[in-house]
Write an enzyme that holds these catalytic residues in place. Structure first.
Site, PDB file in Angstrom:
ATOM      1  N   ILE A  16      88.379 134.979  88.854  1.00  0.00           N
ATOM      2  CA  ILE A  16      87.190 135.812  89.096  1.00  0.00           C
ATOM      3  C   ILE A  16      87.616 137.251  89.384  1.00  0.00           C
ATOM      4  O   ILE A  16      87.041 138.213  88.857  1.00  0.00           O
ATOM      5  CB  ILE A  16      86.354 135.270  90.279  1.00  0.00           C
ATOM      6  CG1 ILE A  16      85.905 133.835  90.008  1.00  0.00           C
ATOM      7  CG2 ILE A  16      85.138 136.162  90.532  1.00  0.00           C
ATOM      8  CD1 ILE A  16      85.236 133.165  91.195  1.00  0.00           C
ATOM      9  N   ARG A  92      87.531 124.218  93.232  1.00  0.00           N
ATOM     10  CA  ARG A  92      87.567 122.754  93.080  1.00  0.00           C
ATOM     11  C   ARG A  92      87.986 122.408  91.653  1.00  0.00           C
ATOM     12  O   ARG A  92      87.896 123.224  90.738  1.00  0.00           O
ATOM     13  CB  ARG A  92      86.199 122.132  93.400  1.00  0.00           C
ATOM     14  CG  ARG A  92      85.083 122.523  92.470  1.00  0.00           C
ATOM     15  CD  ARG A  92      83.803 121.732  92.763  1.00  0.00           C
ATOM     16  NE  ARG A  92      82.649 122.362  92.150  1.00  0.00           N
ATOM     17  CZ  ARG A  92      81.530 121.721  91.846  1.00  0.00           C
ATOM     18  NH1 ARG A  92      81.407 120.425  92.075  1.00  0.00           N
ATOM     19  NH2 ARG A  92      80.509 122.364  91.308  1.00  0.00           N
ATOM     20  N   ARG A  98      81.986 120.964  96.097  1.00  0.00           N
ATOM     21  CA  ARG A  98      82.507 122.234  96.633  1.00  0.00           C
ATOM     22  C   ARG A  98      82.933 122.081  98.090  1.00  0.00           C
ATOM     23  O   ARG A  98      83.903 122.680  98.523  1.00  0.00           O
ATOM     24  CB  ARG A  98      81.453 123.338  96.503  1.00  0.00           C
ATOM     25  CG  ARG A  98      81.123 123.681  95.045  1.00  0.00           C
ATOM     26  CD  ARG A  98      80.135 124.813  94.988  1.00  0.00           C
ATOM     27  NE  ARG A  98      79.670 125.084  93.640  1.00  0.00           N
ATOM     28  CZ  ARG A  98      78.538 124.607  93.127  1.00  0.00           C
ATOM     29  NH1 ARG A  98      77.761 123.818  93.835  1.00  0.00           N
ATOM     30  NH2 ARG A  98      78.173 124.924  91.900  1.00  0.00           N
ATOM     31  N   VAL A 129      82.522 134.658  98.334  1.00  0.00           N
ATOM     32  CA  VAL A 129      82.390 133.927  97.065  1.00  0.00           C
ATOM     33  C   VAL A 129      83.161 132.610  97.119  1.00  0.00           C
ATOM     34  O   VAL A 129      82.725 131.585  96.586  1.00  0.00           O
ATOM     35  CB  VAL A 129      82.903 134.815  95.899  1.00  0.00           C
ATOM     36  CG1 VAL A 129      82.866 134.074  94.577  1.00  0.00           C
ATOM     37  CG2 VAL A 129      82.087 136.108  95.813  1.00  0.00           C
ATOM     38  N   ASP A 159      73.726 131.150  90.819  1.00  0.00           N
ATOM     39  CA  ASP A 159      72.706 130.105  90.632  1.00  0.00           C
ATOM     40  C   ASP A 159      71.383 130.748  90.201  1.00  0.00           C
ATOM     41  O   ASP A 159      70.669 130.237  89.325  1.00  0.00           O
ATOM     42  CB  ASP A 159      72.507 129.329  91.933  1.00  0.00           C
ATOM     43  CG  ASP A 159      73.830 128.883  92.526  1.00  0.00           C
ATOM     44  OD1 ASP A 159      74.402 127.921  92.017  1.00  0.00           O
ATOM     45  OD2 ASP A 159      74.309 129.535  93.473  1.00  0.00           O
ATOM     46  N   ARG A 162      71.675 131.739  86.672  1.00  0.00           N
ATOM     47  CA  ARG A 162      71.647 130.534  85.821  1.00  0.00           C
ATOM     48  C   ARG A 162      70.211 130.054  85.635  1.00  0.00           C
ATOM     49  O   ARG A 162      69.806 129.656  84.531  1.00  0.00           O
ATOM     50  CB  ARG A 162      72.465 129.417  86.482  1.00  0.00           C
ATOM     51  CG  ARG A 162      73.951 129.636  86.408  1.00  0.00           C
ATOM     52  CD  ARG A 162      74.710 128.673  87.327  1.00  0.00           C
ATOM     53  NE  ARG A 162      76.148 128.769  87.099  1.00  0.00           N
ATOM     54  CZ  ARG A 162      77.068 128.270  87.898  1.00  0.00           C
ATOM     55  NH1 ARG A 162      76.716 127.648  89.022  1.00  0.00           N
ATOM     56  NH2 ARG A 162      78.348 128.391  87.601  1.00  0.00           N
ATOM     57  N   HIS A 187      74.957 126.874  98.372  1.00  0.00           N
ATOM     58  CA  HIS A 187      75.530 126.914  97.010  1.00  0.00           C
ATOM     59  C   HIS A 187      76.225 125.570  96.791  1.00  0.00           C
ATOM     60  O   HIS A 187      77.450 125.447  96.908  1.00  0.00           O
ATOM     61  CB  HIS A 187      76.514 128.078  96.904  1.00  0.00           C
ATOM     62  CG  HIS A 187      77.240 128.123  95.590  1.00  0.00           C
ATOM     63  ND1 HIS A 187      76.611 128.262  94.379  1.00  0.00           N
ATOM     64  CD2 HIS A 187      78.567 128.031  95.301  1.00  0.00           C
ATOM     65  CE1 HIS A 187      77.502 128.255  93.405  1.00  0.00           C
ATOM     66  NE2 HIS A 187      78.698 128.105  93.940  1.00  0.00           N
TER      67      HIS A 187
HETATM   68  P1  NAD Z   1      91.665 131.182  91.219  1.00  0.00           P
HETATM   69  O1  NAD Z   1      92.511 130.045  91.710  1.00  0.00           O
HETATM   70  O2  NAD Z   1      91.742 131.588  89.802  1.00  0.00           O
HETATM   71  O3  NAD Z   1      91.982 132.471  92.078  1.00  0.00           O
HETATM   72  C1  NAD Z   1      92.017 132.446  93.472  1.00  0.00           C
HETATM   73  C2  NAD Z   1      92.971 133.544  93.892  1.00  0.00           C
HETATM   74  O4  NAD Z   1      92.888 133.654  95.310  1.00  0.00           O
HETATM   75  C3  NAD Z   1      94.440 133.212  93.564  1.00  0.00           C
HETATM   76  O5  NAD Z   1      94.995 134.308  92.833  1.00  0.00           O
HETATM   77  C4  NAD Z   1      95.092 133.045  94.929  1.00  0.00           C
HETATM   78  O6  NAD Z   1      96.434 133.489  94.941  1.00  0.00           O
HETATM   79  C5  NAD Z   1      94.179 133.910  95.795  1.00  0.00           C
HETATM   80  N1  NAD Z   1      94.202 133.574  97.230  1.00  0.00           N
HETATM   81  C6  NAD Z   1      94.284 132.367  97.806  1.00  0.00           C
HETATM   82  N2  NAD Z   1      94.299 132.493  99.141  1.00  0.00           N
HETATM   83  C7  NAD Z   1      94.199 133.823  99.419  1.00  0.00           C
HETATM   84  C8  NAD Z   1      94.179 134.587 100.599  1.00  0.00           C
HETATM   85  N3  NAD Z   1      94.281 134.009 101.813  1.00  0.00           N
HETATM   86  N4  NAD Z   1      94.069 135.929 100.494  1.00  0.00           N
HETATM   87  C9  NAD Z   1      93.986 136.529  99.301  1.00  0.00           C
HETATM   88  N5  NAD Z   1      94.024 135.857  98.126  1.00  0.00           N
HETATM   89  C10 NAD Z   1      94.123 134.511  98.191  1.00  0.00           C
HETATM   90  O7  NAD Z   1      90.157 130.833  91.646  1.00  0.00           O
HETATM   91  P2  NAD Z   1      88.822 131.522  91.112  1.00  0.00           P
HETATM   92  O8  NAD Z   1      88.358 130.799  89.900  1.00  0.00           O
HETATM   93  O9  NAD Z   1      88.980 132.996  91.081  1.00  0.00           O
HETATM   94  O10 NAD Z   1      87.822 131.073  92.288  1.00  0.00           O
HETATM   95  C11 NAD Z   1      87.974 131.580  93.590  1.00  0.00           C
HETATM   96  C12 NAD Z   1      86.977 130.920  94.543  1.00  0.00           C
HETATM   97  O11 NAD Z   1      85.628 131.257  94.169  1.00  0.00           O
HETATM   98  C13 NAD Z   1      87.009 129.384  94.562  1.00  0.00           C
HETATM   99  O12 NAD Z   1      86.868 128.915  95.891  1.00  0.00           O
HETATM  100  C14 NAD Z   1      85.800 129.010  93.713  1.00  0.00           C
HETATM  101  O13 NAD Z   1      85.346 127.708  94.009  1.00  0.00           O
HETATM  102  C15 NAD Z   1      84.830 130.079  94.155  1.00  0.00           C
HETATM  103  N6  NAD Z   1      83.657 130.324  93.286  1.00  0.00           N
HETATM  104  C16 NAD Z   1      82.461 130.564  93.902  1.00  0.00           C
HETATM  105  C17 NAD Z   1      81.346 130.848  93.137  1.00  0.00           C
HETATM  106  C18 NAD Z   1      80.015 131.118  93.782  1.00  0.00           C
HETATM  107  O14 NAD Z   1      79.013 131.217  93.048  1.00  0.00           O
HETATM  108  N7  NAD Z   1      79.897 131.271  95.084  1.00  0.00           N
HETATM  109  C19 NAD Z   1      81.447 130.874  91.747  1.00  0.00           C
HETATM  110  C20 NAD Z   1      82.679 130.617  91.153  1.00  0.00           C
HETATM  111  C21 NAD Z   1      83.798 130.330  91.949  1.00  0.00           C
HETATM  112  C1  LMR Z   2      80.188 127.596  90.367  1.00  0.00           C
HETATM  113  O1  LMR Z   2      79.044 127.392  90.775  1.00  0.00           O
HETATM  114  O2  LMR Z   2      80.464 127.742  89.165  1.00  0.00           O
HETATM  115  C2  LMR Z   2      81.322 127.717  91.373  1.00  0.00           C
HETATM  116  O3  LMR Z   2      80.860 127.492  92.677  1.00  0.00           O
HETATM  117  C3  LMR Z   2      82.492 126.882  91.043  1.00  0.00           C
HETATM  118  C4  LMR Z   2      82.231 125.421  91.317  1.00  0.00           C
HETATM  119  O4  LMR Z   2      83.088 124.794  91.965  1.00  0.00           O
HETATM  120  O5  LMR Z   2      81.205 124.905  90.892  1.00  0.00           O
END
Ligand code: NAD
Ligand code: LMR
Length: 329
Positions: A16, A92, A98, A129, A159, A162, A187
């Protein structure tokens, strides 16, 4: 030229973060006349990858990007920052919910809440996030003991977007024709995507779709969309999540459209009977960097029971992380 604003992105070398940093630096979040200083925070193991992101940002020669700080030190990452976007956390994988991430990720947000409290601007705005986002926002806020809970929000804009996409497709209208979408709650699978107040070019959405479609197809699809994407990509959503971050922060900072609202996870003030303090997604309007929960929307018994289900889940999550919540917060 305006003064630059400082934006911290944690997990900036992740999926992200990589999709987001370039959009923020090119002006899509704060507009074409707002210079930016990016503070990109990672863990030591990801620093090499983060330096690559820094090189690519440099190679874009973006006129609004006045400086980029690359660090694994939260004290530097959050220093005097105006906006902190907390993405860095574990995502996840297939088959997980989640909130299976709660114990692994919660400590990150306790530590970052303390660090934001100590180092960020006193007016900082924080968007969480990393999942489970609502409860992580509660943890970060509770640990930032000198800051107000209103400075902390969690993301349900993905969401919300979406649901707009599904409704636009179903009715063969444009997303831009639809107003007043709502995501209530967590979420998670218990969220309630509510089209009951939606207007499509002024016509109630329920005049254009059947209740059966909403209950049997739309609501479960939005609730499960994250898992659907993980199933298809083998990875969780990234570009759409970054897009939702841009929308969330832009609306919070610059305001929502007259006559419309957006969904944000915010500390409940008791509105709609939701327990105070839990971070719950409500419809909000924003102006001048502040949000207000939209009041007075009529909810029938089924609506109310859906809100209560999500509230119950959030209270259970709060109980799991209670040791990370300083007393009185
Ligand atoms: P990813 O694994 O690609 O990237 C996560 C990054 O965070 C990695 O580069 C890791 O090194 C870094 N990281 C881990 N711990 C850290 C810390 N303490 N300080 C700084 N950096 C740290 O994951 P992603 O796909 O980018 O997703 C990140 C998070 O966002 C996940 O928990 C995912 O479930 C969540 N997410 C939430 C939503 C939402 O709508 N709220 C949507 C998508 C993903
Ligand atoms: C999403 O809604 O796409 C993110 O929260 C990632 C997930 O674990 O579903």
């Amino acid at each position: 030229m305006k003064n630059p604003i400082k934006i911290t992105i944690t997990g900036a070398a992740g999926h992200i973060g990589y999709a987001l940093a370039f959009r923020v630096a090119s002006g899509q979040m704060f507009g074409p006349d707002q210079p930016i200083i990016l503070r990109l925070l990672e863990i030591p193991q990801a620093l090499s990858s983060l330096y690559g992101v820094g090189m690519e940002l440099e190679d874009c020669a973006l006129p609004l990007l006045h400086d980029t700080v690359l660090t694994d030190d939260p004290a530097i990452g959050f220093r005097e920052t105006d906006y902190a976007i907390l993405i860095g956390a574990k995502p996840r994988s297939k088959g997980m919910q989640r909130n299976d991430l709660i114990l692994e990720n919660a400590k990150i947000f306790a530590m970052q809440g303390r660090s934001i409290n100590e180092h960020a601007s006193k007016n900082v705005r924080v968007l969480v996030v990393g999942n489970p986002a609502n409860t992580n926002a509660l943890i970060a806020s509770a640990n930032a003991t000198d800051l107000h809970p209103r400075q902390f929000t969690s993301m349900t804009r993905l969401d919300h977007n979406r649901a707009l996409g599904q409704l636009a497709n179903k009715t063969n209208r444009l997303v831009a024709d639809i107003t007043r979408m709502i995501i209530w709650g967590n979420h998670s699978m218990t969220q309630y995507p509510d089209i009951g107040k939606c207007l499509i070019n002024g016509t109630p959405a329920y005049d254009l779709v059947t209740r059966d479609w909403v209950i049997d197809h739309m609501i479960p699809r939005i609730q499960r969309r994250g898992a659907e994407i993980i199933e298809a990509r083998g990875l969780s959503s990234a570009a759409s999540a970054a897009d939702a971050v841009v929308d969330h922060v832009r609306n919070w900072a610059l305001g929502t459209q007259e006559g419309d609202w957006v969904s944000m996870g915010v500390a409940s003030d008791g509105s709609y009977g939701i327990s105070e303090g839990v971070v719950f997604s409500f419809p909000v309007t924003c102006k001048d960097g502040e949000y207000e929960i939209v009041q007075g929307l009529g909810l029938d018994n089924l609506d109310q029971s859906r809100l209560k289900t999500s509230e119950k889940e959030l209270l259970e999550e709060r109980a799991i992380v209670k040791d990370l919540l300083p007393k009185g917060r």
